[in-house]
Design a protein around this motif. Structure first.
Motif: not given
Length: 443
Positions: A30, A34, A93, A402
């Motif tokens: 992820e 991202t 992140v 998120r």
């Protein structure tokens, strides 16, 4: 405009995942996805807005005073991409701020300043188009370089006034010691400042843009009806005049048939019909061509925008005809000059009807563009500013990281879309882009 979290919510743990980037807030796959997607957004924003700026400076048809607003908008969006977005990628992140408290303050201030300037520039463009459409001749004279630069300076000064207060004490930021421990960099949640900044940065500009674009849309619809009615009148006159010509020819023939030689009869008929044709052309052209103006261009390349205060347009019938129509609006009373050597009036009618059809099509496209402009702006920014305003007043509202990142980047995407929306519908910008990218062509 930065990440937003509630101080009354328990902090989510970060650094739960060990990746090639160190401890991160998300799994490695992820984190990689991202970074790739958000970096692509940043790259597109930088390239798109640089192309806009270079196009105006290097492509002559775009070097007009109203395009200064487009440059200012592109500069605002470019600063968002350079000063704000890279830090946000790292923060999204990792889940924590690793750059220190002073860069955090600089980042948040730049975030508010640049995003506010982008939104206020959109508002200035809307006002410029509104004045240009509702009062084209007078505003063309007022739209000087000095006036436009003053409006742009006002946009940036107002943005600075909105963004600076947290730096001079209107904030709830933690002390350096607490910040070093928590590593959280968020906008201030002082309720007074939230109302103040959200009103100046978004809600008031949104209200102004909504009213202005409704007025522009109404003016466009009204002009569409006027031009459609003018087209119907011209078609009706065309049919009536053709019928009159036919009846006149029959009438002249019947009256002269038994007292004139055939050659003399033909000359007499042609003379009468020629005179009627001239009268018909004058009466038909006048109400139709006077309506040609800058409404369909919406500011970027409008006819009144070129050469500041002069309105000039020249249209020539294709080479297959010897008819030339010249319209000059450089004086208060427009003139129409018609020179016809050998073509029948039917050709002129066809030319007029084609002009009406093209004009109606352009105005319909312009009306659709208004919907796209407002739709994209609202979709991008309304979610963020609703979250920004609600959270300080709602202790139990605790959105996930998120969700916050998604809503925040939705607002940033407006800076990516602005150079597309405000240029892709303009043929001169498309040509300039192709020239800069070495693609050639004219479309």
């Amino acid at each position: 405009m930065g990440s937003e979290e509630s101080s009354n919510c328990s902090e989510e743990p970060y650094g739960n995942f060990s990746t090639i980037f160190g401890s991160t807030d998300v799994p490695e796959w992820e984190a990689i996805l991202t970074i790739i997607i958000l970096s692509l957004f940043i790259l597109l924003t930088i390239i798109g807005n640089i192309l806009v700026i270079l196009s105006v400076f290097t492509y002559k048809p775009l070097r007009i005073v109203q395009n200064f607003f487009i440059i200012s908008l592109a500069v605002a969006d470019l600063t968002v991409a350079i000063l704000v977005l890279p830090f946000n990628v790292a923060y999204a992140v990792s889940g924590r701020w690793i750059f220190g408290i002073y860069i955090c303050k600089m980042w948040l201030t730049s975030d508010i300043l640049c995003c506010t300037a982008s939104i206020l520039n959109l508002c200035a463009i809307a006002l410029d188009r509104f004045w240009a459409i509702t009062d084209p001749i007078n505003y063309a004279q007022k739209r000087t370089v000095k006036r436009v630069l003053m409006m742009i300076a006002f946009v940036w000064i107002l943005s600075l006034i909105i963004s600076v207060p947290p730096l001079i004490g209107w904030n709830d930021w933690p002390s350096p010691e607490i910040f070093a421990e928590e590593q959280v960099c968020v906008l201030t949640r002082r309720q007074g400042y939230v109302i103040y900044s959200s009103s100046g940065s978004f809600f008031i500009p949104l209200l102004i843009m909504t009213i202005v674009y409704i007025e522009i849309f109404i003016a466009t619809k009204r002009r569409l009806r006027e031009r459609a009615q003018a087209a119907k009148i011209n078609i009706s006159k065309n049919q009536t005049n053709k019928n009159d010509d036919h009846r006149d020819r029959e009438s002249v023939s019947s009256e002269t048939n038994h007292n004139e030689h055939p050659d003399e009869q033909t000359k007499s008929n042609d003379k009468l019909l020629k005179n009627k044709s001239k009268d018909t052309e004058k009466s038909t052209l006048k109400p139709t061509l006077v309506h040609e103006d800058s409404l369909t261009d919406f500011g970027e390349n409008s006819s009144f925008g070129r050469k500041n205060s002069h309105l000039t347009a020249e249209n020539k019938v294709p080479n297959s005809s010897s008819t030339t129509i010249t319209i000059s609006n450089t004086k208060p009373s427009p003139k129409v000059v018609l020179v016809d050597n050998n073509k029948k009036p039917g050709f002129v009618y066809q030319f007029i009807e084609e002009k009406q059809r093209i004009s109606l099509s352009k105005e319909r496209r312009a009306a659709r563009t208004l919907g796209i402009i407002m739709g994209v702006f609202v979709v991008c920014w309304v979610p963020f500013f609703l979250m920004y305003v609600i959270i300080p007043f709602c202790p139990v509202c605790c959105p996930s990281r998120r969700f916050v990142n998604f809503i925040t980047w939705l607002g940033y995407i407006n800076s990516i879309l602005n150079p597309i929306i405000y240029t892709i519908f303009n043929m001169d910008f498309r040509r300039a882009f192709r020239k800069l990218l070495g693609l050639g062509g004219q479309n």
